[in-house]
Design a protein around this motif. Structure first.
Motif: not given
Length: 59
Positions: A21-22, A5-6, A3, A9, A17-18, A13-15
């Motif tokens: 997005r990825l 941080p992007d 985990d 990001a 949503q992440r 942001e929820t997992p």
């Protein structure tokens, strides 16, 4: 996966949503097929001409 941080990001942001997005970023990074080639012209011609979609009707 760790985990980490992007950089880009958004905060909060929820997992899910992440992941979305990825996934969208991975799809956008793939090479796209060429547009406007012979196949597209044939498909457009077939849509206008019913004879192209019925090869058994040709002489």
């Amino acid at each position: 996966m760790a985990d980490t941080p992007d950089d880009n990001a958004p905060p909060g942001e929820t997992p899910i949503q992440r992941a979305l997005r990825l996934k969208k970023a991975a799809i956008a990074a793939k090479p796209k097929p060429p547009r406007g080639g012979k196949f597209q012209r044939e498909q457009a011609a077939a849509a206008q001409s019913s004879s192209k979609s019925k090869p058994w009707m040709s002489r």
